[in-house]
Design an enzyme around this catalytic site. Structure first.
Site, PDB file in Angstrom:
ATOM      1  N   HIS A  78      -3.761  -4.524   5.282  1.00  0.00           N
ATOM      2  CA  HIS A  78      -3.489  -5.868   5.842  1.00  0.00           C
ATOM      3  C   HIS A  78      -2.110  -5.931   6.501  1.00  0.00           C
ATOM      4  O   HIS A  78      -1.439  -6.958   6.449  1.00  0.00           O
ATOM      5  CB  HIS A  78      -3.596  -6.959   4.768  1.00  0.00           C
ATOM      6  CG  HIS A  78      -4.954  -7.091   4.159  1.00  0.00           C
ATOM      7  ND1 HIS A  78      -5.896  -7.974   4.608  1.00  0.00           N
ATOM      8  CD2 HIS A  78      -5.542  -6.432   3.137  1.00  0.00           C
ATOM      9  CE1 HIS A  78      -7.011  -7.865   3.886  1.00  0.00           C
ATOM     10  NE2 HIS A  78      -6.819  -6.925   2.986  1.00  0.00           N
ATOM     11  N   ASN A 151     -11.010 -12.896   1.860  1.00  0.00           N
ATOM     12  CA  ASN A 151     -11.370 -12.200   3.097  1.00  0.00           C
ATOM     13  C   ASN A 151     -12.371 -13.035   3.889  1.00  0.00           C
ATOM     14  O   ASN A 151     -12.851 -14.059   3.400  1.00  0.00           O
ATOM     15  CB  ASN A 151     -12.020 -10.851   2.773  1.00  0.00           C
ATOM     16  CG  ASN A 151     -10.995  -9.778   2.413  1.00  0.00           C
ATOM     17  OD1 ASN A 151      -9.813  -9.891   2.726  1.00  0.00           O
ATOM     18  ND2 ASN A 151     -11.458  -8.741   1.750  1.00  0.00           N
ATOM     19  N   HIS A 342      -0.463 -12.942  -4.216  1.00  0.00           N
ATOM     20  CA  HIS A 342      -0.848 -12.247  -5.449  1.00  0.00           C
ATOM     21  C   HIS A 342      -1.955 -13.074  -6.118  1.00  0.00           C
ATOM     22  O   HIS A 342      -1.728 -14.247  -6.436  1.00  0.00           O
ATOM     23  CB  HIS A 342       0.386 -12.143  -6.351  1.00  0.00           C
ATOM     24  CG  HIS A 342       0.116 -11.576  -7.713  1.00  0.00           C
ATOM     25  ND1 HIS A 342      -0.937 -10.736  -7.975  1.00  0.00           N
ATOM     26  CD2 HIS A 342       0.777 -11.717  -8.885  1.00  0.00           C
ATOM     27  CE1 HIS A 342      -0.908 -10.393  -9.258  1.00  0.00           C
ATOM     28  NE2 HIS A 342       0.106 -10.985  -9.841  1.00  0.00           N
ATOM     29  N   TYR A 365      -0.965  -6.279  -6.896  1.00  0.00           N
ATOM     30  CA  TYR A 365      -0.225  -7.093  -5.916  1.00  0.00           C
ATOM     31  C   TYR A 365       1.244  -7.262  -6.278  1.00  0.00           C
ATOM     32  O   TYR A 365       2.121  -7.186  -5.421  1.00  0.00           O
ATOM     33  CB  TYR A 365      -0.919  -8.453  -5.708  1.00  0.00           C
ATOM     34  CG  TYR A 365      -2.169  -8.334  -4.867  1.00  0.00           C
ATOM     35  CD1 TYR A 365      -3.272  -7.634  -5.351  1.00  0.00           C
ATOM     36  CD2 TYR A 365      -2.253  -8.876  -3.601  1.00  0.00           C
ATOM     37  CE1 TYR A 365      -4.425  -7.484  -4.593  1.00  0.00           C
ATOM     38  CE2 TYR A 365      -3.403  -8.746  -2.831  1.00  0.00           C
ATOM     39  CZ  TYR A 365      -4.490  -8.048  -3.334  1.00  0.00           C
ATOM     40  OH  TYR A 365      -5.622  -7.906  -2.581  1.00  0.00           O
TER      41      TYR A 365
HETATM   42 FE1  HDE Z   1      -6.116  -6.663  -1.391  1.00  0.00          FE
HETATM   43  N1  HDE Z   1      -4.239  -5.839  -1.318  1.00  0.00           N
HETATM   44  N2  HDE Z   1      -6.643  -5.276  -2.775  1.00  0.00           N
HETATM   45  N3  HDE Z   1      -8.022  -7.373  -1.407  1.00  0.00           N
HETATM   46  N4  HDE Z   1      -5.614  -8.007  -0.012  1.00  0.00           N
HETATM   47  C1  HDE Z   1      -3.246  -6.265  -0.524  1.00  0.00           C
HETATM   48  O1  HDE Z   1      -1.020  -6.575  -1.149  1.00  0.00           O
HETATM   49  C2  HDE Z   1      -5.783  -4.522  -3.491  1.00  0.00           C
HETATM   50  C3  HDE Z   1      -9.042  -6.949  -2.210  1.00  0.00           C
HETATM   51  C4  HDE Z   1      -6.389  -9.028   0.448  1.00  0.00           C
HETATM   52  O2  HDE Z   1      -1.742 -11.530   4.004  1.00  0.00           O
HETATM   53  C5  HDE Z   1      -1.953  -5.578  -0.821  1.00  0.00           C
HETATM   54  O3  HDE Z   1       0.756  -7.634  -0.259  1.00  0.00           O
HETATM   55  C6  HDE Z   1      -6.473  -3.874  -4.578  1.00  0.00           C
HETATM   56  C7  HDE Z   1     -10.129  -7.875  -2.183  1.00  0.00           C
HETATM   57  C8  HDE Z   1      -5.678  -9.767   1.462  1.00  0.00           C
HETATM   58  O4  HDE Z   1      -0.205 -10.670   2.700  1.00  0.00           O
HETATM   59  C9  HDE Z   1      -2.282  -4.713  -2.042  1.00  0.00           C
HETATM   60  C10 HDE Z   1      -7.780  -4.277  -4.479  1.00  0.00           C
HETATM   61  C11 HDE Z   1      -9.741  -8.872  -1.342  1.00  0.00           C
HETATM   62  C12 HDE Z   1      -4.437  -9.148   1.564  1.00  0.00           C
HETATM   63  C13 HDE Z   1      -3.758  -4.957  -2.223  1.00  0.00           C
HETATM   64  C14 HDE Z   1      -7.874  -5.141  -3.352  1.00  0.00           C
HETATM   65  C15 HDE Z   1      -8.417  -8.539  -0.862  1.00  0.00           C
HETATM   66  C16 HDE Z   1      -4.424  -8.065   0.615  1.00  0.00           C
HETATM   67  C17 HDE Z   1      -1.335  -4.876   0.338  1.00  0.00           C
HETATM   68  C18 HDE Z   1      -8.951  -3.899  -5.359  1.00  0.00           C
HETATM   69  C19 HDE Z   1     -10.519 -10.113  -0.935  1.00  0.00           C
HETATM   70  C20 HDE Z   1      -3.317  -9.495   2.521  1.00  0.00           C
HETATM   71  C21 HDE Z   1      -0.111  -5.675   0.710  1.00  0.00           C
HETATM   72  C22 HDE Z   1      -8.711  -3.953  -6.745  1.00  0.00           C
HETATM   73  C23 HDE Z   1     -10.817 -10.981  -2.045  1.00  0.00           C
HETATM   74  C24 HDE Z   1      -2.423 -10.572   1.958  1.00  0.00           C
HETATM   75  C25 HDE Z   1      -0.049  -6.737  -0.240  1.00  0.00           C
HETATM   76  C26 HDE Z   1      -1.370 -10.958   2.961  1.00  0.00           C
HETATM   77  C27 HDE Z   1      -3.338  -7.235   0.406  1.00  0.00           C
HETATM   78  C28 HDE Z   1      -4.447  -4.375  -3.210  1.00  0.00           C
HETATM   79  C29 HDE Z   1      -9.106  -5.698  -2.926  1.00  0.00           C
HETATM   80  C30 HDE Z   1      -7.733  -9.375   0.058  1.00  0.00           C
HETATM   81  C31 HDE Z   1      -1.877  -3.283  -1.970  1.00  0.00           C
HETATM   82  C32 HDE Z   1      -5.829  -2.962  -5.582  1.00  0.00           C
HETATM   83  C33 HDE Z   1     -11.430  -7.768  -2.975  1.00  0.00           C
HETATM   84  C34 HDE Z   1      -6.183 -10.963   2.250  1.00  0.00           C
HETATM   85  O5  HDE Z   1      -1.592  -5.148  -3.170  1.00  0.00           O
END
Ligand code: HDE
Length: 728
Positions: A78, A151, A342, A365
């Site tokens: 992202h 999402n 987060h 997060y």
């Molecule tokens: Fe994320 N995801 N994600 N994700 N995600 C990040 O956090 C992660 C998941 C989502 O505009 C990271 O700040 C893991 C689902 C959005 O700043 C990180 C898992 C969904 C955004 C991370 C998931 C999301 C992130 C990268 C599985 C939809 C952007 C930078 C366990 C419900 C937020 C950050 C923004 C961002 C990890 C799965 C949505 C690395 C470990 C499911 C919208 O922390």
């Protein structure tokens, strides 16, 4: 003592808080970071005009050091995003479902900050790539910040958080040469997917139109996981969150998306920014699906499995409020880049479930933010600060800004009179839902998570025929980029063939793999019609749609003005496009050119209009760019309008070569009567060339614009025949 809900919250609350940090250099002297005025900033301090730069030059050193450190690590996923401020308002109190402060009072407008993003590309990548979009909302509620980090698709690739590093490694550019950028169309990703049947449902979403939103304003959002609502009595219920754009959902086509990535890589970002600047505020209604705890096991899938939706035919979506985005950030870095989401930022009344994907996120997060900010104090940055007061014993660390007074920084304490004191549940203290949990420690996947193909089949059954065609093309493209024949074979025979035989066979033929035999198991006929973008209700409006008017000297200025005025009246934006910028003249009348063919293209518009004027149309007919503009818009299913001689440009484009008028009508009448005359010949042509609106002699301009507006409001004319024959 401050109680959680006595923090005055209104939609301007966050704006007022940010005011303390805003600064404006208008009319001010240039200074160092420490406030000393600077007399000269264009030359470093040297021993003589041609001599060495001196260490003593504190201004040079401060300016350069700051510059050297101006970047922070981009998000690991992202990375590319755009954001906006706004507010959330509630339609009806949800007190019986949740005690969360923001769901109690319909008169409160809770400030929000929303960041939309692509997942795979780096920060400088293009907006219009095929990808999931992030839809992350920070609610600054009176009881603290709640982050709904969702999402634009309601399901995810994997079921357990421990697979995220593998998924992200597989989908990002290949590690040896860092290619391709912002694309999953490569061997590593599809190799991984071919071995991960649980990804089948999300793969269908990613291959569908949902992965190519026309605009962040025309895109839905989903909380994905099942969360919990907990009310004042401690009763919990399962809840899924939905965001529904009030503009409906609209998508680009793949050819268009690829071209846009070059012509305007900021297409979605610019669209969001410009709409808000124009006062066309994006709106999304919040919907909830609520399931009683006792119904947890009533479904043929597991509520804790993030690869599943709850079909809306079983649990309808209840619309409970609306979010409006009405203000662009002042500074991209300070707000959009530094916002830290987060899923663990929750408030009393909203709780988690044991969804193993959600549980993984609750760790990841906070960890990633500490990496991005090199500090545990990211919560103190202006964009992340809650409006609710913050008091605790957390101290120190890089870039700490709070000046905590007093000598006590531990709990329990008597010297500080026990403060800050913990809040019992009835004073807003967060109490985790007391779910009873027991089990053996195992590394196992629950049996209830193991049906990976029923919902992808229901997804396929929910699409319209044109949507299926586009999904097949998308899969042909993606798998066409996979070099390993073994991976392509596995995907077609063991993955797509379990969803639909025709789908698998069509991909197979395109990518050089023997078509599989049909799966002998009994077909699933249930459908998820809610997945379809085509079926999604869309307002009958052309507000904020962009229309290109192709013109040259000699154009019918009166017609340009009247059509422009009519489109503007409907809230659309029309721009005059010609070979070069400047003024177009016709006798004493003139019209300004907004853009030249050099800087724009049909892909940046929703519709095209070609007004008459003999000299103008004759000049345009000689312009390859003008002919291409029309052909390309036709190929992408867009509404095309032409009046009088304007029809001749359509005929000079690739449309002229199409066998549209088998009844032998003249070139002009072939388009001029398409919907104007109402004759049977005209009607059959209207059928063939949906969305091409002509203007014949028996027609007036008001009637023409009314039909043109109606054609634009349909977004795309997917059932237009013969578009594949157009060579744009
Ligand atoms: Fe994320 N995801 N994600 N994700 N995600 C990040 O956090 C992660 C998941 C989502 O505009 C990271 O700040 C893991 C689902 C959005 O700043 C990180 C898992 C969904 C955004 C991370 C998931 C999301 C992130 C990268 C599985 C939809 C952007 C930078 C366990 C419900 C937020 C950050 C923004 C961002 C990890 C799965 C949505 C690395 C470990 C499911 C919208 O922390």
């Amino acid at each position: 003592m401050s109680e959680p809900n006595d923090t005055p919250i209104d939609e301007h609350g966050k704006d007022a808080q940010l005011d303390e940090h805003r600064t404006d250099a208008d009319g001010q002297y240039l200074t160092t970071n420490h406030g000393a005025r600077v007399s000269h900033t264009d030359d470093s301090l040297k021993a003589g005009p041609r001599g060495p730069t001196l260490m003593e030059d504190f201004h040079f050193r401060e300016k350069m050091t700051h510059f050297d450190h101006e970047r922070m690590p981009e998000r690991v996923v992202h990375a590319r995003g755009s954001a906006a401020h706004g507010y959330f308002e509630l339609y009806e109190p949800l007190t019986e479902l949740t005690k969360a402060a923001l769901f109690q009072d319909t008169s409160v407008r809770t400030p929000v900050f929303v960041r939309f993003s692509t997942v795979v590309g780096f920060r400088g990548s293009a907006d219009t790539v095929r990808d999931v979009r992030g839809f992350a909302t920070k609610f600054y509620t009176s009881a603290g910040n709640w982050d709904l980090v969702g999402n634009n698709m309601p399901v995810f690739f994997i079921q357990d958080g421990i697979k995220v590093p593998d998924l992200v490694h597989a989908i990002k550019p290949q590690p040896h040469h860092e290619m391709p950028q912002a694309s999953a169309a490569h061997d590593n990703f599809w190799d991984f997917i071919s071995l991960m049947p649980e990804s089948a449902h999300t793969i269908m979403w990613v291959l569908s139109d949902r992965a190519l939103p026309r605009s962040y304003r025309m895109m839905d959002g989903f909380g994905v996981h099942t969360f919990r609502f907990v009310n004042e009595q401690g009763k919990a219920r399962f809840v899924k969150f939905h965001w529904r754009s009030t503009l409906g959902a609209s998508s680009l086509v793949w050819d268009e998306a690829q071209k846009l990535a070059g012509k305007d890589p900021d297409f979605n970002r610019r669209d969001l920014w410009e709409a808000i600047e124009m006062g066309e505020f994006p709106e999304y209604e919040l919907g909830i699906q609520v399931v009683e705890e006792e119904d947890e096991h009533r479904f043929d899938f597991d509520l804790l499995d993030a690869t599943k939706v709850i079909p809306e035919s079983i649990v309808p979506v209840r619309i409970v409020g609306k979010m409006t985005l009405n203000r662009n950030p002042d500074n991209f870095f300070s707000e959009t880049e530094q916002v830290a989401f987060h899923p663990g930022h929750v408030v009393s009344g909203i709780d988690f479930t044991n969804d193993p994907l959600l549980q993984g996120r609750l760790f990841s997060y906070i960890d990633t933010q500490i990496n991005r900010f090199s500090s545990a104090n990211f919560n103190e940055l202006p964009i992340n600060r809650p409006l609710a007061p913050v008091h605790n014993n957390q101290r120190d660390g890089f870039m700490r800004q709070t000046i905590n007074k007093g000598s006590v920084n531990y709990s329990p304490n008597s010297l500080g009179k026990g403060c800050p004191m913990t809040a019992p549940a009835n004073m807003g203290g967060y109490v985790h839902h007391m779910e009873r949990v027991e089990g053996h420690k195992v590394r196992e996947r629950s049996e209830s998570f193991k049906d990976h193909f029923s919902q992808p089949i229901m997804f396929w059954n929910g699409l319209t025929e044109p949507e299926r065609e586009r999904l097949i093309s998308a899969a042909q493209f993606e798998l066409g980029k996979v070099e390993s024949k073994e991976v392509r074979h596995r995907l077609i025979h063991d993955f797509f063939n379990r969803i639909d035989h025709t789908l698998a066979s069509r991909i197979a033929t395109s990518v050089g793999i023997d078509p599989p035999a049909a799966d002998a198991s009994a077909p699933i006929t249930a459908a998820l019609p809610e997945v379809s973008v085509d079926r999604r209700t869309r307002p009958d409006s052309i507000r904020t749609r962009r229309i290109a008017i192709l013109a040259a000297d000699g154009v019918d200025v009166g017609m340009v003005e009247s059509v422009m005025a009519a489109l503007k009246q409907e809230g659309a934006n029309a721009e005059v496009i010609s070979k070069s910028k400047g003024t177009l003249r016709n006798g004493s009348r003139a019209v300004e050119v907004d853009k030249s063919f050099v800087t724009t293209g049909s892909v940046m518009y929703d519709a095209v209009f070609v007004p008459g004027g003999r000299a103008s149309v004759d000049a345009l007919r000689q312009e390859g760019d003008a002919r291409h503009f029309v052909s390309e818009a036709f190929k992408h299913g867009k509404a095309i309008g032409a009046t009088d001689e304007g029809v001749d440009l359509l005929m000079a484009s690739d449309l002229g070569g199409l066998d549209l008028a088998s009844d032998g009508e003249s070139a002009t009448s072939r388009f001029g009567v398409v919907v104007a005359s109402g004759t049977s010949g005209g009607e059959s042509m209207a059928d063939k060339v949906k969305g091409v609106v002509g203007h014949g002699t028996d027609d007036d301009s008001a009637a023409f614009t009314a039909r043109f507006v109606q054609a634009i409001a349909q977004h795309r004319h997917w059932d237009r025949e013969m578009k594949a024959k157009v060579s744009a």
